[in-house]
Motif scaffolding. Structure first.
Motif, PDB file in Angstrom:
ATOM      1  N   GLY A  63      -7.106  -9.020   4.446  1.00 16.03           N
ATOM      2  CA  GLY A  63      -7.783  -8.929   5.728  1.00 16.03           C
ATOM      3  C   GLY A  63      -7.838  -7.483   6.194  1.00 16.03           C
ATOM      4  N   ARG A  64      -8.832  -7.195   7.020  1.00 16.91           N
ATOM      5  CA  ARG A  64      -9.023  -5.828   7.499  1.00 16.91           C
ATOM      6  C   ARG A  64      -7.793  -5.308   8.249  1.00 16.91           C
ATOM      7  N   GLY A  65      -7.138  -6.150   9.032  1.00 15.59           N
ATOM      8  CA  GLY A  65      -5.949  -5.731   9.776  1.00 15.59           C
ATOM      9  C   GLY A  65      -4.831  -5.266   8.864  1.00 15.59           C
ATOM     10  N   MET A  66      -4.637  -5.973   7.759  1.00 16.28           N
ATOM     11  CA  MET A  66      -3.613  -5.556   6.795  1.00 16.28           C
ATOM     12  C   MET A  66      -4.029  -4.263   6.114  1.00 16.28           C
ATOM     13  N   ALA A  67      -5.286  -4.171   5.729  1.00 17.73           N
ATOM     14  CA  ALA A  67      -5.775  -2.999   4.999  1.00 17.73           C
ATOM     15  C   ALA A  67      -5.689  -1.733   5.858  1.00 17.73           C
ATOM     16  N   GLU A  68      -5.829  -1.869   7.165  1.00 21.57           N
ATOM     17  CA  GLU A  68      -5.756  -0.706   8.052  1.00 21.57           C
ATOM     18  C   GLU A  68      -4.350  -0.120   8.123  1.00 21.57           C
ATOM     19  N   ARG A  69      -3.346  -0.897   7.701  1.00 24.91           N
ATOM     20  CA  ARG A  69      -1.964  -0.421   7.745  1.00 24.91           C
ATOM     21  C   ARG A  69      -1.460   0.067   6.394  1.00 24.91           C
ATOM     22  N   ILE A  70      -2.352   0.135   5.414  1.00 30.63           N
ATOM     23  CA  ILE A  70      -2.027   0.676   4.096  1.00 30.63           C
ATOM     24  C   ILE A  70      -2.682   2.049   4.010  1.00 30.63           C
ATOM     25  N   PHE A  71      -1.867   3.095   3.854  1.00 24.84           N
ATOM     26  CA  PHE A  71      -2.396   4.453   3.781  1.00 24.84           C
ATOM     27  C   PHE A  71      -2.355   4.925   2.336  1.00 24.84           C
ATOM     28  N   VAL A  72      -3.460   5.516   1.900  1.00 29.49           N
ATOM     29  CA  VAL A  72      -3.628   5.915   0.507  1.00 29.49           C
ATOM     30  C   VAL A  72      -4.083   7.364   0.412  1.00 29.49           C
ATOM     31  N   ASP A  73      -3.957   7.911  -0.790  1.00 34.91           N
ATOM     32  CA  ASP A  73      -4.571   9.199  -1.112  1.00 34.91           C
ATOM     33  C   ASP A  73      -5.088   9.093  -2.548  1.00 34.91           C
ATOM     34  N   LEU A  74      -5.800  10.128  -2.995  1.00 34.21           N
ATOM     35  CA  LEU A  74      -6.315  10.109  -4.362  1.00 34.21           C
ATOM     36  C   LEU A  74      -5.161  10.063  -5.343  1.00 34.21           C
ATOM     37  N   ASP A  75      -5.343   9.284  -6.395  1.00 37.19           N
ATOM     38  CA  ASP A  75      -4.338   9.223  -7.457  1.00 37.19           C
ATOM     39  C   ASP A  75      -4.557  10.425  -8.351  1.00 37.19           C
TER      40      ASP A  75
END
Length: 79
Positions: A63-75
């Motif tokens: 869900g969008r709410g969960m995805a908004e709390r996952i922070f990423v950067d380029l691998d």
């Protein structure tokens, strides 16, 4: 160069690395069960609702709410 951003703002089809999870213990445990932990490599297949992710051979939606709390950067290991 992509700096730390929420998964919902990351580019599609680019190798990403999970940098940070923003949430409570239950949220983190649920993601850990899916393999989404800091350092995990993934690809954002599609933005939207649900957000579609590729993590190894697995494909799943969040869900969008969960995805908004996952922070990423380029691998960087893949670029």
């Amino acid at each position: 160069m992509l700096l730390l951003c929420p998964l919902t703002a990351a580019p599609e089809g680019v190798p990403l690395r999970v940098a940070l999870l923003s949430g409570c213990g239950h949220f983190r445990r649920r993601l850990a069960d899916l393999g989404v932990v800091p350092g995990a490599r993934m690809t954002l297949v599609r933005r939207g609702s649900p957000v579609l992710l590729a993590l190894g051979d697995a494909r799943f939606g969040l869900g969008r709410g969960m995805a908004e709390r996952i922070f990423v950067d380029l691998d960087e290991g893949e670029v």
